[in-house]
Scaffold this motif. Structure first.
Motif, PDB file in Angstrom:
ATOM      1  N   GLU A  17      38.184   3.935 -18.424  1.00 56.18           N
ATOM      2  CA  GLU A  17      38.583   3.646 -16.748  1.00 56.18           C
ATOM      3  C   GLU A  17      38.192   4.896 -15.833  1.00 56.18           C
ATOM      4  OE1 GLU A  17      42.711   2.646 -16.408  1.00 56.18           O
ATOM      5  OE2 GLU A  17      42.367   0.575 -17.371  1.00 56.18           O
ATOM      6  N   ARG A  18      37.848   6.095 -16.732  1.00 55.99           N
ATOM      7  CA  ARG A  18      37.578   7.350 -15.886  1.00 55.99           C
ATOM      8  C   ARG A  18      35.978   7.238 -15.525  1.00 55.99           C
ATOM      9  NH1 ARG A  18      39.737  11.589 -20.290  1.00 55.99           N
ATOM     10  NH2 ARG A  18      38.425  13.120 -19.483  1.00 55.99           N
ATOM     11  N   PHE A  19      35.350   6.192 -15.926  1.00 54.51           N
ATOM     12  CA  PHE A  19      33.830   6.200 -15.855  1.00 54.51           C
ATOM     13  C   PHE A  19      33.327   4.904 -15.119  1.00 54.51           C
ATOM     14  CE2 PHE A  19      34.541   8.644 -19.421  1.00 54.51           C
ATOM     15  CZ  PHE A  19      33.821   9.882 -19.287  1.00 54.51           C
ATOM     16  N   LYS A  20      32.115   5.163 -14.275  1.00 51.00           N
ATOM     17  CA  LYS A  20      31.727   4.088 -13.467  1.00 51.00           C
ATOM     18  C   LYS A  20      30.353   3.851 -14.233  1.00 51.00           C
ATOM     19  CE  LYS A  20      33.765   4.897  -9.141  1.00 51.00           C
ATOM     20  NZ  LYS A  20      33.699   5.067  -7.668  1.00 51.00           N
ATOM     21  N   THR A  21      29.589   4.675 -14.934  1.00 54.22           N
ATOM     22  CA  THR A  21      28.495   4.501 -15.665  1.00 54.22           C
ATOM     23  C   THR A  21      28.896   4.845 -17.243  1.00 54.22           C
ATOM     24  OG1 THR A  21      27.997   6.918 -15.429  1.00 54.22           O
ATOM     25  CG2 THR A  21      27.155   5.392 -13.518  1.00 54.22           C
ATOM     26  N   VAL A  22      27.886   4.286 -17.702  1.00 54.33           N
ATOM     27  CA  VAL A  22      27.993   4.618 -19.274  1.00 54.33           C
ATOM     28  C   VAL A  22      26.769   5.116 -20.060  1.00 54.33           C
ATOM     29  CG1 VAL A  22      27.314   2.011 -20.130  1.00 54.33           C
ATOM     30  CG2 VAL A  22      28.379   3.251 -21.518  1.00 54.33           C
ATOM     31  N   GLN A  23      26.801   6.056 -20.775  1.00 56.17           N
ATOM     32  CA  GLN A  23      25.629   6.767 -21.390  1.00 56.17           C
ATOM     33  C   GLN A  23      25.290   5.777 -22.513  1.00 56.17           C
ATOM     34  OE1 GLN A  23      25.885  10.753 -21.988  1.00 56.17           O
ATOM     35  NE2 GLN A  23      27.755  10.774 -21.017  1.00 56.17           N
ATOM     36  N   PHE A  24      24.271   5.543 -22.988  1.00 59.15           N
ATOM     37  CA  PHE A  24      23.982   4.534 -23.968  1.00 59.15           C
ATOM     38  C   PHE A  24      22.455   4.901 -24.825  1.00 59.15           C
ATOM     39  CE2 PHE A  24      22.016   2.346 -20.253  1.00 59.15           C
ATOM     40  CZ  PHE A  24      20.755   1.965 -20.884  1.00 59.15           C
ATOM     41  N   VAL A  41      29.960  -2.954 -15.370  1.00 60.46           N
ATOM     42  CA  VAL A  41      31.389  -3.693 -15.296  1.00 60.46           C
ATOM     43  C   VAL A  41      31.895  -4.092 -16.397  1.00 60.46           C
ATOM     44  CG1 VAL A  41      31.939  -5.949 -13.990  1.00 60.46           C
ATOM     45  CG2 VAL A  41      30.750  -4.311 -12.838  1.00 60.46           C
ATOM     46  N   ARG A  42      33.042  -4.341 -16.631  1.00 56.94           N
ATOM     47  CA  ARG A  42      33.673  -4.782 -17.809  1.00 56.94           C
ATOM     48  C   ARG A  42      34.417  -6.000 -17.682  1.00 56.94           C
ATOM     49  NH1 ARG A  42      38.189  -1.696 -20.958  1.00 56.94           N
ATOM     50  NH2 ARG A  42      38.147  -2.918 -22.787  1.00 56.94           N
ATOM     51  N   GLN A  43      34.391  -7.095 -18.342  1.00 63.05           N
ATOM     52  CA  GLN A  43      35.125  -8.287 -18.346  1.00 63.05           C
ATOM     53  C   GLN A  43      35.266  -8.779 -19.669  1.00 63.05           C
ATOM     54  OE1 GLN A  43      34.508 -11.014 -15.155  1.00 63.05           O
ATOM     55  NE2 GLN A  43      35.041 -12.944 -16.352  1.00 63.05           N
ATOM     56  N   ASP A  44      36.509  -9.405 -20.152  1.00 60.56           N
ATOM     57  CA  ASP A  44      36.734 -10.014 -21.278  1.00 60.56           C
ATOM     58  C   ASP A  44      36.199  -9.103 -22.423  1.00 60.56           C
ATOM     59  OD1 ASP A  44      38.004 -11.900 -19.987  1.00 60.56           O
ATOM     60  OD2 ASP A  44      36.151 -13.064 -19.931  1.00 60.56           O
ATOM     61  N   ALA A 105      28.865 -14.510 -10.569  1.00 64.09           N
ATOM     62  CA  ALA A 105      30.037 -14.001 -10.580  1.00 64.09           C
ATOM     63  C   ALA A 105      30.006 -12.605 -10.921  1.00 64.09           C
ATOM     64  CB  ALA A 105      31.021 -14.808 -11.335  1.00 64.09           C
ATOM     65  N   MET A 106      29.170 -12.102 -12.094  1.00 57.93           N
ATOM     66  CA  MET A 106      29.132 -10.705 -12.365  1.00 57.93           C
ATOM     67  C   MET A 106      28.540  -9.837 -11.143  1.00 57.93           C
ATOM     68  SD  MET A 106      30.876 -10.428 -15.018  1.00 57.93           S
ATOM     69  CE  MET A 106      30.675  -8.978 -15.228  1.00 57.93           C
ATOM     70  N   LEU A 107      27.478 -10.189 -10.669  1.00 55.19           N
ATOM     71  CA  LEU A 107      26.954  -9.541  -9.595  1.00 55.19           C
ATOM     72  C   LEU A 107      27.863  -9.303  -8.348  1.00 55.19           C
ATOM     73  CD1 LEU A 107      22.875 -10.537  -9.501  1.00 55.19           C
ATOM     74  CD2 LEU A 107      24.290  -8.434 -10.611  1.00 55.19           C
ATOM     75  N   ASP A 108      28.674 -10.396  -8.212  1.00 57.14           N
ATOM     76  CA  ASP A 108      29.698 -10.180  -7.188  1.00 57.14           C
ATOM     77  C   ASP A 108      30.686  -9.110  -7.470  1.00 57.14           C
ATOM     78  OD1 ASP A 108      28.649 -12.048  -5.614  1.00 57.14           O
ATOM     79  OD2 ASP A 108      30.037 -13.855  -6.373  1.00 57.14           O
ATOM     80  N   ARG A 109      31.073  -8.916  -8.913  1.00 53.00           N
ATOM     81  CA  ARG A 109      32.016  -7.987  -9.518  1.00 53.00           C
ATOM     82  C   ARG A 109      31.190  -6.662  -9.248  1.00 53.00           C
ATOM     83  NH1 ARG A 109      34.978  -8.431 -14.308  1.00 53.00           N
ATOM     84  NH2 ARG A 109      35.780  -6.276 -13.711  1.00 53.00           N
ATOM     85  N   PHE A 110      29.784  -6.458  -9.393  1.00 54.87           N
ATOM     86  CA  PHE A 110      28.924  -5.318  -9.278  1.00 54.87           C
ATOM     87  C   PHE A 110      29.226  -4.849  -7.859  1.00 54.87           C
ATOM     88  CE2 PHE A 110      27.212  -5.630 -13.394  1.00 54.87           C
ATOM     89  CZ  PHE A 110      26.710  -4.406 -13.711  1.00 54.87           C
ATOM     90  N   ALA A 111      28.983  -5.656  -7.023  1.00 59.09           N
ATOM     91  CA  ALA A 111      29.133  -5.595  -5.279  1.00 59.09           C
ATOM     92  C   ALA A 111      30.284  -5.083  -5.090  1.00 59.09           C
ATOM     93  CB  ALA A 111      28.767  -6.802  -4.749  1.00 59.09           C
ATOM     94  N   ASP A 112      31.506  -5.656  -5.571  1.00 60.08           N
ATOM     95  CA  ASP A 112      32.679  -5.170  -5.194  1.00 60.08           C
ATOM     96  C   ASP A 112      32.956  -3.499  -5.895  1.00 60.08           C
ATOM     97  OD1 ASP A 112      33.483  -7.573  -4.407  1.00 60.08           O
ATOM     98  OD2 ASP A 112      34.508  -8.285  -6.103  1.00 60.08           O
ATOM     99  N   LYS A 113      32.438  -3.325  -6.753  1.00 60.28           N
ATOM    100  CA  LYS A 113      32.609  -2.040  -7.561  1.00 60.28           C
ATOM    101  C   LYS A 113      31.695  -0.820  -7.053  1.00 60.28           C
ATOM    102  CE  LYS A 113      33.101   0.190 -12.048  1.00 60.28           C
ATOM    103  NZ  LYS A 113      33.148   0.066 -13.423  1.00 60.28           N
ATOM    104  N   GLY A 115      29.253  -1.504  -4.098  1.00 63.03           N
ATOM    105  CA  GLY A 115      28.915  -1.602  -2.679  1.00 63.03           C
ATOM    106  C   GLY A 115      27.697  -2.263  -2.358  1.00 63.03           C
ATOM    107  N   PRO A 116      27.184  -1.896  -1.042  1.00 65.12           N
ATOM    108  CA  PRO A 116      25.955  -2.599  -0.782  1.00 65.12           C
ATOM    109  C   PRO A 116      24.732  -2.552  -1.330  1.00 65.12           C
ATOM    110  CG  PRO A 116      26.519  -0.796   0.794  1.00 65.12           C
ATOM    111  CD  PRO A 116      27.606  -1.027  -0.272  1.00 65.12           C
ATOM    112  N   THR A 117      24.597  -1.535  -2.393  1.00 60.39           N
ATOM    113  CA  THR A 117      23.364  -1.335  -3.132  1.00 60.39           C
ATOM    114  C   THR A 117      23.034  -2.757  -3.924  1.00 60.39           C
ATOM    115  OG1 THR A 117      23.569   1.109  -3.168  1.00 60.39           O
ATOM    116  CG2 THR A 117      22.109   0.195  -4.771  1.00 60.39           C
ATOM    117  N   ILE A 118      24.112  -3.379  -4.483  1.00 65.08           N
ATOM    118  CA  ILE A 118      23.748  -4.596  -5.148  1.00 65.08           C
ATOM    119  C   ILE A 118      23.033  -5.475  -4.277  1.00 65.08           C
ATOM    120  CG2 ILE A 118      25.056  -6.333  -6.513  1.00 65.08           C
ATOM    121  CD1 ILE A 118      24.891  -3.205  -7.697  1.00 65.08           C
ATOM    122  N   ALA A 119      23.469  -5.929  -2.907  1.00 67.12           N
ATOM    123  CA  ALA A 119      22.725  -6.784  -2.258  1.00 67.12           C
ATOM    124  C   ALA A 119      21.319  -6.680  -2.387  1.00 67.12           C
ATOM    125  CB  ALA A 119      23.305  -6.636  -0.794  1.00 67.12           C
ATOM    126  N   MET A 120      20.867  -5.471  -2.134  1.00 67.39           N
ATOM    127  CA  MET A 120      19.398  -4.942  -2.372  1.00 67.39           C
ATOM    128  C   MET A 120      18.852  -5.383  -3.487  1.00 67.39           C
ATOM    129  SD  MET A 120      17.299  -2.320  -2.996  1.00 67.39           S
ATOM    130  CE  MET A 120      18.018  -0.978  -2.959  1.00 67.39           C
TER     131      MET A 120
END
Length: 163
Positions: A17-24, A41-44, A105-113, A115-120
Motif C-alpha cells: 500500500e505504500r507504493f503506486k508503482t512497482v519495480q519489475f 492497480v491491484r484486484q483480487d 473496469a480496470m482502466l476505470d480503476r487506473f483513472a480513479d487512482k 487521474g486524467p493521464t489515463i483518459a489520454m
C-alpha cells in the motif's frame, strides 16, 4: 490462519500500500534481463499494469510472459541497508483483451487512482493491459526472517530456514 501468519500478511499488505508503482524484472526472447517499473492497480490479489508497446519491457512481458515484482522499503526508512524489508513476487503475465469486461473496469480503476493521464493513454492503440498473477514469492523482514509466499492472498507463509 495463525496469529503470526495474519501479522505477516498485514505487514505485506502495508508494504504494498505504500507504493503506486512497482519495480519489475522481465526477460526477452534471448533470455536477457530487463528491469523497469510501472504504475499498478491491484484486484483480487492480481496486479495490473498498463504499458506501451514502445517500452522494451512490454515486448519482454508479452514474448516471455513471466515477471518478478519488487516492493522494497525506502532506503531512508531502513535501519540496515543489507536487510531492507522487501517482497519479491514471481508472476505469470496475461494480456487482458480490449473486448473483455475486465478491460474497461480496470482502466476505470487506473483513472480513479492516477487521474486524467489515463483518459489520454486509453486513446493510444499501443497500450496494453497486463495482469500479473502471483505464482510464488518471498517476504524478507530482515536477517534470518524470510518467508515463502505460496498464494496471492498471502495467507500461506512459511519461514525459510538455513537448513
Amino acid at each position: 490462519m495463525s496469529t503470526e501468519t495474519e501479522s505477516l500478511r498485514a505487514e505485506i499488505e502495508t508494504l504494498i500500500e505504500r507504493f503506486k508503482t512497482v519495480q519489475f524484472a522481465s526477460v526477452n526472447e534471448n533470455n536477457e534481463p530487463l528491469a523497469s517499473y510501472a504504475p499498478f492497480v491491484r484486484q483480487d490479489g492480481d496486479f495490473y499494469i498498463y504499458v506501451s508497446a514502445l517500452a522494451p519491457h512490454t515486448a519482454c512481458l508479452k514474448t516471455t510472459p513471466v515477471a518478478s515484482l519488487l516492493f522494497i522499503e525506502e532506503e531512508q526508512a531502513s535501519r540496515n541497508l543489507f536487510a531492507r524489508l522487501r517482497l519479491i513476487l514471481r508472476c505469470a503475465v496475461v494480456e487482458v483483451s480490449r473486448d473483455s469486461q475486465d478491460y474497461e473496469a480496470m482502466l476505470d480503476r487506473f483513472a480513479d487512482k492516477f487521474g486524467p493521464t489515463i483518459a489520454m493513454l486509453r486513446q493510444l492503440p499501443d497500450f496494453s493491459l497486463l495482469r500479473l498473477e502471483i505464482t510464488s514469492g518471498r517476504f524478507v523482514k530482515g536477517f534470518g526472517a524470510a518467508y515463502t509466499v505460496t498464494d496471492k492472498a498471502f495467507s500461506q507463509l512459511q519461514q525459510i530456514t538455513g537448513k
